[in-house]
Design a protein around this motif. Structure first.
Motif, PDB file in Angstrom:
ATOM      1  N   PRO A 156       2.752   6.645  18.225  1.00  0.00           N
ATOM      2  CA  PRO A 156       3.830   7.489  17.692  1.00  0.00           C
ATOM      3  C   PRO A 156       5.219   6.877  17.803  1.00  0.00           C
ATOM      4  CG  PRO A 156       2.310   8.782  19.020  1.00  0.00           C
ATOM      5  CD  PRO A 156       1.940   7.345  19.226  1.00  0.00           C
ATOM      6  N   GLN A 157       5.543   6.261  18.941  1.00  0.00           N
ATOM      7  CA  GLN A 157       6.874   5.717  19.123  1.00  0.00           C
ATOM      8  C   GLN A 157       7.136   4.547  18.190  1.00  0.00           C
ATOM      9  OE1 GLN A 157       9.323   7.041  20.731  1.00  0.00           O
ATOM     10  NE2 GLN A 157      10.759   5.383  20.228  1.00  0.00           N
ATOM     11  N   LEU A 212      -6.765  -3.910  -8.390  1.00  0.00           N
ATOM     12  CA  LEU A 212      -5.437  -3.402  -8.734  1.00  0.00           C
ATOM     13  C   LEU A 212      -4.771  -2.812  -7.491  1.00  0.00           C
ATOM     14  CD1 LEU A 212      -3.258  -2.751 -10.799  1.00  0.00           C
ATOM     15  CD2 LEU A 212      -4.512  -0.665 -11.383  1.00  0.00           C
ATOM     16  N   CYS A 213      -5.539  -2.091  -6.711  1.00  0.00           N
ATOM     17  CA  CYS A 213      -5.025  -1.519  -5.462  1.00  0.00           C
ATOM     18  C   CYS A 213      -4.570  -2.630  -4.511  1.00  0.00           C
ATOM     19  CB  CYS A 213      -6.114  -0.666  -4.804  1.00  0.00           C
ATOM     20  SG  CYS A 213      -5.638   0.056  -3.225  1.00  0.00           S
ATOM     21  N   GLN A 214      -5.348  -3.675  -4.427  1.00  0.00           N
ATOM     22  CA  GLN A 214      -5.015  -4.795  -3.545  1.00  0.00           C
ATOM     23  C   GLN A 214      -3.737  -5.490  -4.011  1.00  0.00           C
ATOM     24  OE1 GLN A 214      -8.142  -7.785  -3.309  1.00  0.00           O
ATOM     25  NE2 GLN A 214      -7.785  -8.006  -1.108  1.00  0.00           N
ATOM     26  N   ALA A 215      -3.596  -5.680  -5.312  1.00  0.00           N
ATOM     27  CA  ALA A 215      -2.395  -6.325  -5.849  1.00  0.00           C
ATOM     28  C   ALA A 215      -1.160  -5.451  -5.623  1.00  0.00           C
ATOM     29  CB  ALA A 215      -2.575  -6.601  -7.334  1.00  0.00           C
ATOM     30  N   ALA A 216      -1.304  -4.138  -5.836  1.00  0.00           N
ATOM     31  CA  ALA A 216      -0.175  -3.229  -5.626  1.00  0.00           C
ATOM     32  C   ALA A 216       0.253  -3.231  -4.164  1.00  0.00           C
ATOM     33  CB  ALA A 216      -0.555  -1.815  -6.062  1.00  0.00           C
ATOM     34  N   ARG A 217      -0.710  -3.240  -3.259  1.00  0.00           N
ATOM     35  CA  ARG A 217      -0.391  -3.275  -1.823  1.00  0.00           C
ATOM     36  C   ARG A 217       0.365  -4.560  -1.473  1.00  0.00           C
ATOM     37  NH1 ARG A 217      -2.609  -5.797   2.515  1.00  0.00           N
ATOM     38  NH2 ARG A 217      -2.415  -4.776   4.567  1.00  0.00           N
ATOM     39  N   THR A 218      -0.051  -5.679  -2.050  1.00  0.00           N
ATOM     40  CA  THR A 218       0.618  -6.951  -1.788  1.00  0.00           C
ATOM     41  C   THR A 218       2.070  -6.904  -2.251  1.00  0.00           C
ATOM     42  OG1 THR A 218      -1.443  -8.211  -1.965  1.00  0.00           O
ATOM     43  CG2 THR A 218       0.611  -9.421  -2.280  1.00  0.00           C
ATOM     44  N   LEU A 219       2.312  -6.391  -3.450  1.00  0.00           N
ATOM     45  CA  LEU A 219       3.675  -6.321  -3.971  1.00  0.00           C
ATOM     46  C   LEU A 219       4.525  -5.335  -3.179  1.00  0.00           C
ATOM     47  CD1 LEU A 219       2.512  -8.038  -6.270  1.00  0.00           C
ATOM     48  CD2 LEU A 219       3.864  -6.653  -7.857  1.00  0.00           C
ATOM     49  N   LEU A 220       3.941  -4.208  -2.815  1.00  0.00           N
ATOM     50  CA  LEU A 220       4.675  -3.250  -1.991  1.00  0.00           C
ATOM     51  C   LEU A 220       5.030  -3.872  -0.641  1.00  0.00           C
ATOM     52  CD1 LEU A 220       2.671   0.036  -2.704  1.00  0.00           C
ATOM     53  CD2 LEU A 220       5.069  -0.390  -3.292  1.00  0.00           C
ATOM     54  N   GLY A 221       4.098  -4.630  -0.092  1.00  0.00           N
ATOM     55  CA  GLY A 221       4.338  -5.272   1.201  1.00  0.00           C
ATOM     56  C   GLY A 221       5.463  -6.297   1.138  1.00  0.00           C
ATOM     57  N   THR A 222       5.454  -7.138   0.112  1.00  0.00           N
ATOM     58  CA  THR A 222       6.529  -8.130  -0.009  1.00  0.00           C
ATOM     59  C   THR A 222       7.856  -7.452  -0.310  1.00  0.00           C
ATOM     60  OG1 THR A 222       6.043  -8.507  -2.367  1.00  0.00           O
ATOM     61  CG2 THR A 222       4.953  -9.944  -0.776  1.00  0.00           C
ATOM     62  N   GLY A 223       7.809  -6.368  -1.088  1.00  0.00           N
ATOM     63  CA  GLY A 223       9.030  -5.631  -1.378  1.00  0.00           C
ATOM     64  C   GLY A 223       9.641  -5.032  -0.126  1.00  0.00           C
ATOM     65  N   LEU A 224       8.804  -4.417   0.702  1.00  0.00           N
ATOM     66  CA  LEU A 224       9.290  -3.857   1.962  1.00  0.00           C
ATOM     67  C   LEU A 224       9.892  -4.950   2.841  1.00  0.00           C
ATOM     68  CD1 LEU A 224       6.381  -1.374   2.753  1.00  0.00           C
ATOM     69  CD2 LEU A 224       8.763  -0.741   2.373  1.00  0.00           C
ATOM     70  N   THR A 225       9.232  -6.092   2.902  1.00  0.00           N
ATOM     71  CA  THR A 225       9.736  -7.192   3.723  1.00  0.00           C
ATOM     72  C   THR A 225      11.083  -7.691   3.213  1.00  0.00           C
ATOM     73  OG1 THR A 225       7.494  -7.890   4.330  1.00  0.00           O
ATOM     74  CG2 THR A 225       9.244  -9.522   4.555  1.00  0.00           C
ATOM     75  N   LEU A 226      11.211  -7.857   1.907  1.00  0.00           N
ATOM     76  CA  LEU A 226      12.478  -8.314   1.336  1.00  0.00           C
ATOM     77  C   LEU A 226      13.605  -7.313   1.582  1.00  0.00           C
ATOM     78  CD1 LEU A 226      11.240  -9.790  -2.061  1.00  0.00           C
ATOM     79  CD2 LEU A 226      12.233 -11.073  -0.166  1.00  0.00           C
ATOM     80  N   LEU A 227      13.269  -6.039   1.625  1.00  0.00           N
ATOM     81  CA  LEU A 227      14.263  -5.012   1.877  1.00  0.00           C
ATOM     82  C   LEU A 227      14.577  -4.838   3.352  1.00  0.00           C
ATOM     83  CD1 LEU A 227      13.003  -2.297  -0.653  1.00  0.00           C
ATOM     84  CD2 LEU A 227      15.062  -3.706  -0.899  1.00  0.00           C
ATOM     85  N   GLY A 228      13.781  -5.472   4.198  1.00  0.00           N
ATOM     86  CA  GLY A 228      14.012  -5.366   5.638  1.00  0.00           C
ATOM     87  C   GLY A 228      13.392  -4.125   6.247  1.00  0.00           C
ATOM     88  N   ILE A 229      12.325  -3.606   5.618  1.00  0.00           N
ATOM     89  CA  ILE A 229      11.656  -2.391   6.090  1.00  0.00           C
ATOM     90  C   ILE A 229      10.266  -2.784   6.603  1.00  0.00           C
ATOM     91  CG2 ILE A 229      10.753  -0.127   5.433  1.00  0.00           C
ATOM     92  CD1 ILE A 229      12.935  -0.042   3.271  1.00  0.00           C
ATOM     93  N   GLU A 230       9.906  -2.286   7.766  1.00  0.00           N
ATOM     94  CA  GLU A 230       8.633  -2.651   8.376  1.00  0.00           C
ATOM     95  C   GLU A 230       7.453  -2.055   7.622  1.00  0.00           C
ATOM     96  OE1 GLU A 230       6.316  -2.393  12.707  1.00  0.00           O
ATOM     97  OE2 GLU A 230       8.460  -1.925  12.564  1.00  0.00           O
ATOM     98  N   ARG A 231       6.430  -2.844   7.415  1.00  0.00           N
ATOM     99  CA  ARG A 231       5.195  -2.356   6.800  1.00  0.00           C
ATOM    100  C   ARG A 231       4.340  -1.655   7.849  1.00  0.00           C
ATOM    101  NH1 ARG A 231       3.153  -7.889   4.134  1.00  0.00           N
ATOM    102  NH2 ARG A 231       4.071  -8.666   6.060  1.00  0.00           N
ATOM    103  N   LEU A 232       3.725  -0.558   7.454  1.00  0.00           N
ATOM    104  CA  LEU A 232       2.869   0.211   8.359  1.00  0.00           C
ATOM    105  C   LEU A 232       1.469   0.325   7.744  1.00  0.00           C
ATOM    106  CD1 LEU A 232       5.314   3.056   9.412  1.00  0.00           C
ATOM    107  CD2 LEU A 232       4.581   1.116  10.809  1.00  0.00           C
ATOM    108  N   GLU A 233       0.466  -0.090   8.493  1.00  0.00           N
ATOM    109  CA  GLU A 233      -0.912   0.010   8.013  1.00  0.00           C
ATOM    110  C   GLU A 233      -1.409   1.459   8.060  1.00  0.00           C
ATOM    111  OE1 GLU A 233      -2.633  -2.454   6.672  1.00  0.00           O
ATOM    112  OE2 GLU A 233      -0.959  -3.836   6.992  1.00  0.00           O
ATOM    113  N   ARG A 234      -0.853   2.213   9.002  1.00  0.00           N
ATOM    114  CA  ARG A 234      -1.243   3.620   9.166  1.00  0.00           C
ATOM    115  C   ARG A 234       0.006   4.454   9.440  1.00  0.00           C
ATOM    116  NH1 ARG A 234      -5.452   0.736  11.454  1.00  0.00           N
ATOM    117  NH2 ARG A 234      -7.570   1.432  10.929  1.00  0.00           N
ATOM    118  N   MET A 235      -0.004   5.683   8.896  1.00  0.00           N
ATOM    119  CA  MET A 235       1.080   6.625   9.191  1.00  0.00           C
ATOM    120  C   MET A 235       0.486   8.016   9.412  1.00  0.00           C
ATOM    121  SD  MET A 235       4.326   5.727   6.719  1.00  0.00           S
ATOM    122  CE  MET A 235       5.206   7.226   7.180  1.00  0.00           C
TER     123      MET A 235
END
Length: 244
Positions: A84-85, A221-244
């Motif tokens: 949680p933290q 398609l799901c795998q490709a979208a996840r990859t792009l979302l992941g790189t986008g989050l990284t470029l924006l400086g936002i941490e990627r979370l595998e689970r929420m």
């Protein structure tokens, strides 16, 4: 020597930097042409502008701590995270970062806790949740026998699939445009559009239980979208979370 010398300073200093760069040019320093002022607007509270002289300023550390506290409360109310933290810190900081990057950097920002932490709005938590959702689909596919090596992309025929692919195809050009214009909001909004399109695809198209052939194409398609979302989050400086 440098390629570009970028000063990220508030817009009220625009005239100052124009004058400095002009003087450097008149003095014969050719590199003055590569000096750039990247200005940004103010942060405003709903009740009005923050003023340093009047003491109406909130320390960034206090804002970040409050963002994490609110994110922790939101996570407790919505779902139970494994750590949680850690999740609260990632969501709180991510919410702050996206709030400051989603609008044109020259516009003033109206600070709103509700908008910043809205899991269904234009927010950092929404992007993180979408990435976690795509990760969950791929984990379940892995547990059910593994991800397919090949796929027939001609099996992707729905409007939601076409919309997602179109946005993903424009992603490289979007990164280039954002860099050329020193405008992170271009990237932030495009990553949000991909997240919106992915969630629409997820809701209207069965992925794991789709017919043979279609299932493999949708998983790719799901795998490709996840990859792009992941790189986008990284470029924006936002941490990627595998689970929420």
């Amino acid at each position: 020597e440098f390629d570009r010398n970028i000063y990220v300073v508030g817009l009220p200093q625009a005239l100052h930097f124009r004058q400095v760069f002009s003087v450097l040019g008149l003095l014969g320093f050719e590199w003055s042409r590569d000096c750039i002022h990247v200005g940004f607007g103010h942060v405003r509270l709903p009740e009005g502008k923050m003023a340093t002289r009047e003491g109406e300023v909130i320390p960034l550390e206090d804002v970040l701590n409050e963002a994490v506290r609110r994110a922790a409360a939101m996570m407790d109310a919505e779902r139970k995270a494994e750590d949680p933290q850690k999740v609260a810190e990632a969501v709180g900081v991510g919410a702050m970062v996206y709030t400051f990057l989603k609008n044109s950097r020259e516009r003033d920002i109206i600070f709103s806790w509700d908008e910043m932490l809205d899991l269904e709005g234009e927010s950092g938590p929404y992007l993180q949740y979408t990435y976690a959702r795509a990760s969950s689909v791929l984990r379940r596919a892995e547990a059910a026998g593994g991800l397919p090596d090949d796929a027939d992309y001609a099996r992707l025929t729905s409007d939601e699939e076409f919309e997602l692919v179109d946005l993903m195809n424009a992603y490289p050009d979007t990164i280039f445009e954002a860099a050329q214009k020193y405008e992170p909001s271009i990237l932030a909004r495009h990553v949000m559009a991909i997240a919106r399109a992915y969630n629409k695809f997820y809701h209207f198209n069965n992925i794991l239980d789709a017919a043979p052939g279609v299932r493999e194409a949708r998983l790719h398609l799901c795998q490709a979208a996840r990859t792009l979302l992941g790189t986008g989050l990284t470029l924006l400086g936002i941490e990627r979370l595998e689970r929420m």
